[in-house]
Design an enzyme around this catalytic site. Structure first.
Site, short mmCIF file in Angstrom:
data_model
loop_
_atom_site.label_atom_id
_atom_site.label_comp_id
_atom_site.label_asym_id
_atom_site.label_seq_id
_atom_site.Cartn_x
_atom_site.Cartn_y
_atom_site.Cartn_z
N VAL A 66 -8.22 96.83 -84.84
CA VAL A 66 -9.35 97.76 -85.37
C VAL A 66 -10.51 96.93 -86.01
O VAL A 66 -10.20 95.64 -86.42
CB VAL A 66 -9.14 98.87 -86.37
CG1 VAL A 66 -8.13 99.83 -85.50
CG2 VAL A 66 -8.29 98.19 -87.60
N GLU A 67 -11.73 97.15 -85.80
CA GLU A 67 -12.70 96.32 -86.20
C GLU A 67 -12.69 95.75 -87.74
O GLU A 67 -13.29 94.75 -87.90
CB GLU A 67 -14.14 96.81 -86.09
CG GLU A 67 -14.35 98.02 -86.87
CD GLU A 67 -15.64 98.88 -86.35
OE1 GLU A 67 -16.65 98.87 -87.09
OE2 GLU A 67 -15.41 99.72 -85.24
#
Length: 262
Positions: A66-67
């Site tokens: 995830v970012e």
């Protein structure tokens, strides 16, 4: 003062169906690649993909990021999005976006608010809600494959799974619209750069082509005309080989996807 603990709201079954269908697609990518698949998960339903991958014993083959920086583990959703349980590594956010821009990921799975007849996507902006796109454009732009994941309709709805079939007793409003409010992801540009784009919902799967959106799959229990076509503001192309989704997705037990890749 006593504080009462509030149990988290259970995940609707139809959301898990969408995550499972995305996982099926990721196993197809895995078979084609022959080595672990690196997939970025966006906020909302896509974040559930890591938990269904763990249920299917595929976490060593489907590596999720995830970012915010976690690699692997179980990505959390809702207000906890951005965190993960037991990731094997952590990166800084700038490093993650350098990776996205450099094309390191194999697939991105991102949510959507609106999709139009051109395959354009608006993930987060409406006239009465001013939200920015966040990392969405960078992630989608750097991925060769993007599997959008979201409910087929917006607002309140009652969708259940009964006897391994989808049951829609109350539906929401259209998310597949004539034109999106804001184009954050461009379908024509994705086609120009030969990207593979899917739109996965609990009742239908569409593929983006030069002919527009093609309806390729529908869920068991769904009437294509009543539950799909009449709930869209435009008419998709109907695939000549349209098929029903894998029925294992709707079973509450294990799908056995790990056996498919051995």
């Amino acid at each position: 003062k006593m504080v009462r603990k509030v149990d988290p709201k259970p995940t609707p079954q139809y959301e898990k169906i969408i995550a499972r269908r995305i996982l099926v697609e990721l196993t197809n990518v895995l078979r084609g690649k022959g080595s672990p698949v690196l997939v970025n998960l966006g906020i909302g339903i896509p974040a559930l993909v890591s938990s269904v991958a763990a249920e299917e014993n595929l976490s060593d083959h489907i590596i999720t990021v995830v970012e915010s920086g976690p690699w692997g583990g179980i990505a959390l959703s809702g207000t906890d999005f951005g965190q993960a349980v037991s990731p094997f590594a952590l990166s800084t956010i700038p490093d993650m976006f350098s990776n996205f821009e450099g094309g390191i990921i194999d697939v991105a799975s991102l949510g959507f608010l609106q999709v139009d007849k051109y395959g354009n996507v608006n993930p987060s902006i409406l006239p009465d809600r001013i939200f920015g796109p966040g990392g969405f454009p960078v992630i989608a732009g750097g991925s060769p494959k993007t599997f959008f994941a979201g409910a087929f309709t917006a607002g309140e709805k009652k969708i259940d799974v009964v006897n391994d079939r989808l049951s829609i007793t109350h539906d929401g409003s259209a998310k597949f619209v004539e034109n999106v409010y804001k184009v954050i992801f461009s379908g024509p540009q994705a086609l120009k750069y030969e990207k593979e784009i899917l739109y996965v919902t609990e009742r239908a799967v569409f593929k983006l082509t030069e002919r527009g959106l093609i309806l390729e799959e529908y869920s068991p229990g769904v009437d294509i005309d009543r539950d799909i076509l009449r709930k869209m503001e435009f008419s998709p192309v109907i695939s000549s080989s349209i098929r029903q989704m894998d029925e294992r997705i709707f079973n509450k037990g294990m799908m056995g996807l790990a056996n498919d890749i051995v």
